[in-house]
Write a protein that holds these residues in place. Structure first.
Motif, PDB file in Angstrom:
ATOM      1  N   ILE A  16      41.810 -28.997  44.901  1.00  0.00           N
ATOM      2  CA  ILE A  16      43.065 -28.842  44.643  1.00  0.00           C
ATOM      3  C   ILE A  16      43.577 -27.231  45.258  1.00  0.00           C
ATOM      4  O   ILE A  16      44.734 -27.214  45.937  1.00  0.00           O
ATOM      5  N   VAL A  17      42.807 -26.376  45.428  1.00  0.00           N
ATOM      6  CA  VAL A  17      43.112 -25.027  45.747  1.00  0.00           C
ATOM      7  C   VAL A  17      43.358 -25.248  47.331  1.00  0.00           C
ATOM      8  O   VAL A  17      44.109 -24.700  48.002  1.00  0.00           O
ATOM      9  N   THR A  18      42.343 -25.910  48.048  1.00  0.00           N
ATOM     10  CA  THR A  18      42.414 -26.033  49.648  1.00  0.00           C
ATOM     11  C   THR A  18      43.720 -26.869  49.571  1.00  0.00           C
ATOM     12  O   THR A  18      44.166 -26.689  50.883  1.00  0.00           O
ATOM     13  N   ALA A  19      43.770 -27.910  48.995  1.00  0.00           N
ATOM     14  CA  ALA A  19      44.817 -28.743  49.313  1.00  0.00           C
ATOM     15  C   ALA A  19      46.534 -27.985  49.298  1.00  0.00           C
ATOM     16  O   ALA A  19      47.329 -28.069  50.279  1.00  0.00           O
ATOM     17  N   VAL A  20      46.351 -27.222  48.234  1.00  0.00           N
ATOM     18  CA  VAL A  20      47.933 -26.303  48.396  1.00  0.00           C
ATOM     19  C   VAL A  20      47.842 -25.396  49.257  1.00  0.00           C
ATOM     20  O   VAL A  20      48.885 -25.250  49.914  1.00  0.00           O
ATOM     21  N   LEU A  21      46.757 -24.831  49.410  1.00  0.00           N
ATOM     22  CA  LEU A  21      46.588 -23.714  50.675  1.00  0.00           C
ATOM     23  C   LEU A  21      46.986 -24.412  52.140  1.00  0.00           C
ATOM     24  O   LEU A  21      47.593 -24.017  52.836  1.00  0.00           O
ATOM     25  N   ALA A  22      46.413 -25.690  51.948  1.00  0.00           N
ATOM     26  CA  ALA A  22      46.766 -26.388  53.329  1.00  0.00           C
ATOM     27  C   ALA A  22      48.264 -26.758  53.445  1.00  0.00           C
ATOM     28  O   ALA A  22      48.940 -26.702  54.712  1.00  0.00           O
ATOM     29  N   VAL A 210      45.283 -33.877  52.146  1.00  0.00           N
ATOM     30  CA  VAL A 210      44.114 -34.639  51.660  1.00  0.00           C
ATOM     31  C   VAL A 210      42.967 -34.823  52.456  1.00  0.00           C
ATOM     32  O   VAL A 210      41.744 -34.523  51.701  1.00  0.00           O
ATOM     33  N   ILE A 211      42.998 -34.598  53.513  1.00  0.00           N
ATOM     34  CA  ILE A 211      41.609 -34.545  54.412  1.00  0.00           C
ATOM     35  C   ILE A 211      40.850 -33.166  54.074  1.00  0.00           C
ATOM     36  O   ILE A 211      39.693 -33.053  54.167  1.00  0.00           O
ATOM     37  N   VAL A 212      41.793 -32.067  54.193  1.00  0.00           N
ATOM     38  CA  VAL A 212      41.117 -30.810  53.992  1.00  0.00           C
ATOM     39  C   VAL A 212      40.687 -30.825  52.271  1.00  0.00           C
ATOM     40  O   VAL A 212      39.309 -30.387  52.403  1.00  0.00           O
ATOM     41  N   SER A 213      41.214 -31.244  51.740  1.00  0.00           N
ATOM     42  CA  SER A 213      40.699 -30.897  50.376  1.00  0.00           C
ATOM     43  C   SER A 213      39.387 -32.355  50.083  1.00  0.00           C
ATOM     44  O   SER A 213      38.551 -31.850  49.338  1.00  0.00           O
ATOM     45  N   MET A 214      39.457 -33.220  50.758  1.00  0.00           N
ATOM     46  CA  MET A 214      38.004 -34.412  50.890  1.00  0.00           C
ATOM     47  C   MET A 214      36.834 -33.260  51.532  1.00  0.00           C
ATOM     48  O   MET A 214      35.936 -33.403  50.963  1.00  0.00           O
ATOM     49  N   LEU A 215      37.196 -32.640  52.396  1.00  0.00           N
ATOM     50  CA  LEU A 215      36.124 -31.696  53.020  1.00  0.00           C
ATOM     51  C   LEU A 215      35.641 -30.995  52.181  1.00  0.00           C
ATOM     52  O   LEU A 215      34.309 -30.589  51.976  1.00  0.00           O
ATOM     53  N   SER A 216      36.555 -30.043  51.657  1.00  0.00           N
ATOM     54  CA  SER A 216      35.934 -28.936  50.626  1.00  0.00           C
ATOM     55  C   SER A 216      35.448 -29.855  49.552  1.00  0.00           C
ATOM     56  O   SER A 216      34.668 -29.001  48.628  1.00  0.00           O
TER      57      SER A 216
END
Length: 255
Positions: A16-22, A210-216
């Motif tokens: 969630i954090v990385t998705a929001v940041l992205a 979504v892609i960034v959040s999946m990686l994180s």
């Protein structure tokens, strides 16, 4: 279930954090020129992300292997302890009774007193070593009147040495874990891998998030698994004193 909830908390939370940041970073950047970073960022990401995944996977596989060996070693220690009593059955009294009492005392000490310390990662007391020393002294001092009794005494001594070795391996396993240097390398590599994802461009803001959040999330899952398997006697592995409980039952029945 607590471990499962903890894992979901960290994995989903980081996603969630990385998705929001992205989303925030993508909307704050200029619309044009983002795709120009893809080729260079992709090459760097391949190297950084690949090295980080290889190191983390190697550590995780090593921990899985260490957990299996720790469980196997526990049964080896417990079985060798039972073998000490088996071998002492041919010895004369009062040595035979004394050896039986010491083997049961050792199994009880390990299962009831040492195991909580193994789970918490704190050093165990010296009572176990003292009991093994008493066993050794008792076996060495027992008088033998025949070749059969001498062979039994030698066999008991050999099996006791196996207990010594397996005990040392067990204590070392509880305090090994993952070194600070390895943790530093994995954590920094993970941050770099996720950070490089923010350098990529793409057509959709939310699909990119979504892609960034999946990686994180995948990286968080890997790190959580490593953390849980650091100590084979706690966390996700949580090897219990089953081997010594079973050995104590056999020793109480005379083997």
């Amino acid at each position: 279930m607590t471990m499962t909830f903890n894992g979901l908390f960290w994995v989903v939370g980081l996603m969630i954090v990385t998705a929001v940041l992205a989303v925030i970073l993508r909307k704050a950047r200029q619309k044009f020129g983002r795709e120009a970073n893809n080729e260079v960022a992709g090459q760097v990401f391949t190297i950084v992300g690949g090295v980080n995944v290889v190191v983390a996977a190697f550590v995780l596989i090593s921990l899985f292997d260490a957990t299996d060996k720790a469980d196997e070693n526990n049964y080896q220690e417990a079985n060798s302890l039972v073998a000490v009593q088996w071998a002492s059955d041919s010895l004369a009294e009062p040595a035979r009774t004394k050896i039986g009492e010491l083997t049961r005392a050792y199994a009880t000490e390990v299962a009831e007193q040492e195991w909580p310390d193994l789970r918490s990662g704190t050093p165990v007391n010296d009572r176990g070593w003292e009991l093994l020393t008493q066993l050794q002294n008792e076996i060495e001092a027992v008088p033998t009147k025949s070749d059969r009794e001498e062979d039994s005494r030698v066999e008991a001594s050999n099996q006791l040495w196996n207990v010594y070795q397996a005990r040392q391996v067990r204590l070392n396993s509880a305090g090994s874990g993952v070194s600070a240097v390895v943790w530093f390398a994995i954590l920094v590599g993970s941050v770099m891998s996720i950070g490089l994802m923010f350098m990529f461009g793409g057509p959709g803001v939310y699909s990119y998030a979504v892609i960034v959040s999946m990686l994180s999330g995948a990286i968080a899952l890997l790190l959580f698994a490593i953390y849980q398997l650091q100590n084979p006697f706690s966390g996700g592995a949580n090897i219990g004193p089953d081997a010594f409980v079973a050995a104590l039952s056999r020793l109480s029945r005379g083997g």
